[in-house]
Design an enzyme around this catalytic site. Structure first.
Site, PDB file in Angstrom:
ATOM      1  N   ASP A 142     -34.879  20.020  16.333  1.00 28.48           N
ATOM      2  CA  ASP A 142     -35.793  19.363  15.173  1.00 28.48           C
ATOM      3  C   ASP A 142     -36.714  20.319  14.647  1.00 28.48           C
ATOM      4  O   ASP A 142     -37.554  20.470  15.494  1.00 28.48           O
ATOM      5  CB  ASP A 142     -35.548  18.333  14.426  1.00 28.48           C
ATOM      6  CG  ASP A 142     -35.120  18.021  12.860  1.00 28.48           C
ATOM      7  OD1 ASP A 142     -33.738  17.634  12.847  1.00 28.48           O
ATOM      8  OD2 ASP A 142     -35.769  18.409  12.400  1.00 28.48           O
TER       9      ASP A 142
ATOM     10  N   ASP B 291     -36.120  25.515  16.027  1.00 28.51           N
ATOM     11  CA  ASP B 291     -35.966  26.717  13.938  1.00 28.51           C
ATOM     12  C   ASP B 291     -35.410  26.650  14.388  1.00 28.51           C
ATOM     13  O   ASP B 291     -35.310  27.802  15.463  1.00 28.51           O
ATOM     14  CB  ASP B 291     -37.084  27.072  13.431  1.00 28.51           C
ATOM     15  CG  ASP B 291     -37.318  27.287  12.310  1.00 28.51           C
ATOM     16  OD1 ASP B 291     -35.823  27.296  11.622  1.00 28.51           O
ATOM     17  OD2 ASP B 291     -38.005  28.094  11.419  1.00 28.51           O
ATOM     18  N   VAL B 292     -33.624  26.525  13.942  1.00 24.63           N
ATOM     19  CA  VAL B 292     -32.197  27.125  14.256  1.00 24.63           C
ATOM     20  C   VAL B 292     -32.428  28.733  13.546  1.00 24.63           C
ATOM     21  O   VAL B 292     -31.713  29.995  14.026  1.00 24.63           O
ATOM     22  CB  VAL B 292     -31.406  26.440  13.853  1.00 24.63           C
ATOM     23  CG1 VAL B 292     -31.281  25.271  14.344  1.00 24.63           C
ATOM     24  CG2 VAL B 292     -30.750  26.527  11.942  1.00 24.63           C
TER      25      VAL B 292
ATOM     26  N   ASN C 271     -25.938  21.459  14.593  1.00 25.93           N
ATOM     27  CA  ASN C 271     -25.641  20.450  13.013  1.00 25.93           C
ATOM     28  C   ASN C 271     -26.867  20.877  11.619  1.00 25.93           C
ATOM     29  O   ASN C 271     -25.933  20.414  10.655  1.00 25.93           O
ATOM     30  CB  ASN C 271     -25.667  18.991  13.239  1.00 25.93           C
ATOM     31  CG  ASN C 271     -26.309  18.348  12.602  1.00 25.93           C
ATOM     32  OD1 ASN C 271     -25.245  17.971  11.744  1.00 25.93           O
ATOM     33  ND2 ASN C 271     -27.287  17.638  12.524  1.00 25.93           N
TER      34      ASN C 271
ATOM     35  N   TYR D 131     -22.581  28.273  -0.368  1.00 30.15           N
ATOM     36  CA  TYR D 131     -22.746  27.421   0.715  1.00 30.15           C
ATOM     37  C   TYR D 131     -21.060  27.427   1.604  1.00 30.15           C
ATOM     38  O   TYR D 131     -21.348  27.510   3.005  1.00 30.15           O
ATOM     39  CB  TYR D 131     -22.587  25.694   0.584  1.00 30.15           C
ATOM     40  CG  TYR D 131     -22.503  24.300   0.837  1.00 30.15           C
ATOM     41  CD1 TYR D 131     -24.112  24.001   1.725  1.00 30.15           C
ATOM     42  CD2 TYR D 131     -21.273  23.654   0.948  1.00 30.15           C
ATOM     43  CE1 TYR D 131     -23.278  23.254   2.399  1.00 30.15           C
ATOM     44  CE2 TYR D 131     -21.018  22.631   1.960  1.00 30.15           C
ATOM     45  CZ  TYR D 131     -22.280  22.371   2.625  1.00 30.15           C
ATOM     46  OH  TYR D 131     -23.030  21.406   3.712  1.00 30.15           O
TER      47      TYR D 131
ATOM     48  N   LYS E 292     -20.168  27.781   5.196  1.00 33.83           N
ATOM     49  CA  LYS E 292     -19.454  27.499   5.846  1.00 33.83           C
ATOM     50  C   LYS E 292     -17.900  27.608   7.033  1.00 33.83           C
ATOM     51  O   LYS E 292     -16.943  26.980   7.516  1.00 33.83           O
ATOM     52  CB  LYS E 292     -18.997  26.056   5.135  1.00 33.83           C
ATOM     53  CG  LYS E 292     -20.618  24.994   4.960  1.00 33.83           C
ATOM     54  CD  LYS E 292     -21.139  24.550   6.538  1.00 33.83           C
ATOM     55  CE  LYS E 292     -22.279  23.271   5.942  1.00 33.83           C
ATOM     56  NZ  LYS E 292     -22.970  23.221   7.661  1.00 33.83           N
TER      57      LYS E 292
END
Length: 275
Positions: free
Chosen positions: A33, A59-60, A86, A151, A155
């Site tokens: 996270d 940090d993705v 996630n 968004y 996705k």
């Protein structure tokens, strides 16, 4: 050896709920996270109350963070069995209103964050001879509702990536599950970037009035993984909506969407609650 799971965005919301589910099963849980304080505190709580847990800063948007997590897992736990991509953020707005800077922001996290997770951990899974990616998408990526264009695209990209990898990695004994929940009670709205106050209130209202919380969604995900499902749609109404879209003529589905758009997006008098 106990099984091992790594969860990005694991310090809050759905990630935290999944961590609790797998810790209760006796798995070793590694939380990644950007919020180091929250992540360390939650990992400590899991270790004290349920099972062995660890935290790694992640940090993705940085491939190096994910690589550091993979290296830590290989060195300290001998590898990892499930990687849950996630971490995510939310946005609302139409194509003419959403600035390109917000497109870049959401795609870097929601889509490329998952790409980075899969890219980094695939070599480790291949080295082990097994593994499973669990990629958290959304019903927005299947149904493409209006006024959430960036968004939806982020996705939908996760869904396409997941299906591609399920074919590409099958011979390596690497499985893929993609999860498409509808609205549920979580902290996702805290990250929301919206082009209008009305869309902000609408999104928050849909989240707050949901009958589902993160623990229920996490439970459905765990059961789907146990079955070896590729696609997990946790809520019954969402599964029905997906079937309608798949099998109804597009013109009919478009009329349904237009009706829902009119009902949900129409301006409401000041002081009225979203319903």
């Amino acid at each position: 050896m106990n099984q091992r799971i790594f969860i990005t965005g694991g310090a809050s919301g759905l990630g935290q709920a999944l961590a609790r589910q797998y810790a209760a099963r006796g798995w070793r849980v590694c939380i990644g996270d950007v919020n180091q304080e929250a992540g360390e505190a939650f990992a400590q709580t899991l270790s004290e109350d349920i099972a062995r847990a660890a935290f790694v800063p992640c940090d993705v948007t940085r491939e190096s963070d994910l690589q550091a997590a993979a290296d830590w897992l290989e060195k300290n736990w001998g590898g990892v069995d499930i990687v849950v991509n996630n971490a995510g953020v939310a946005a609302a707005g139409g194509i003419a209103e959403v600035p390109l800077s917000d497109w870049q922001w959401i795609l870097e996290i929601n889509l490329l964050g998952v790409v980075r997770g899969c890219k980094v951990f695939t070599p480790l899974f291949r080295k082990q001879g097994h593994g499973r990616f669990v990629n958290i998408a959304s019903m927005a990526g299947l149904l493409n509702p209006p006024s959430s264009v960036s968004y939806n695209v982020s996705k939908a990209g996760v869904i396409s990536l997941s299906e591609t990898l399920s074919f590409e990695l099958a011979d390596d004994n690497i499985a893929v599950t993609v999860v498409c929940p509808s609205f549920f009670k979580t902290n996702l709205a805290s990250s929301l970037r919206s082009t209008s106050d009305h869309l902000t209130r609408l999104t928050q209202g849909l989240i707050n009035k949901s009958k589902f919380d993160a623990d229920q969604i996490a439970g459905a995900i765990c059961r789907g993984i146990d079955r070896g499902d590729f696609l997990v749609i946790p809520q019954d109404k969402a599964r029905t909506a997906w079937r309608v879209k798949r099998f109804a003529p597009f013109k009919l589905f478009s009329k349904i969407v237009a009706k829902e758009k009119k009902r949900f997006l129409a301006p409401r008098p000041a002081g009225n609650k979203t319903s």
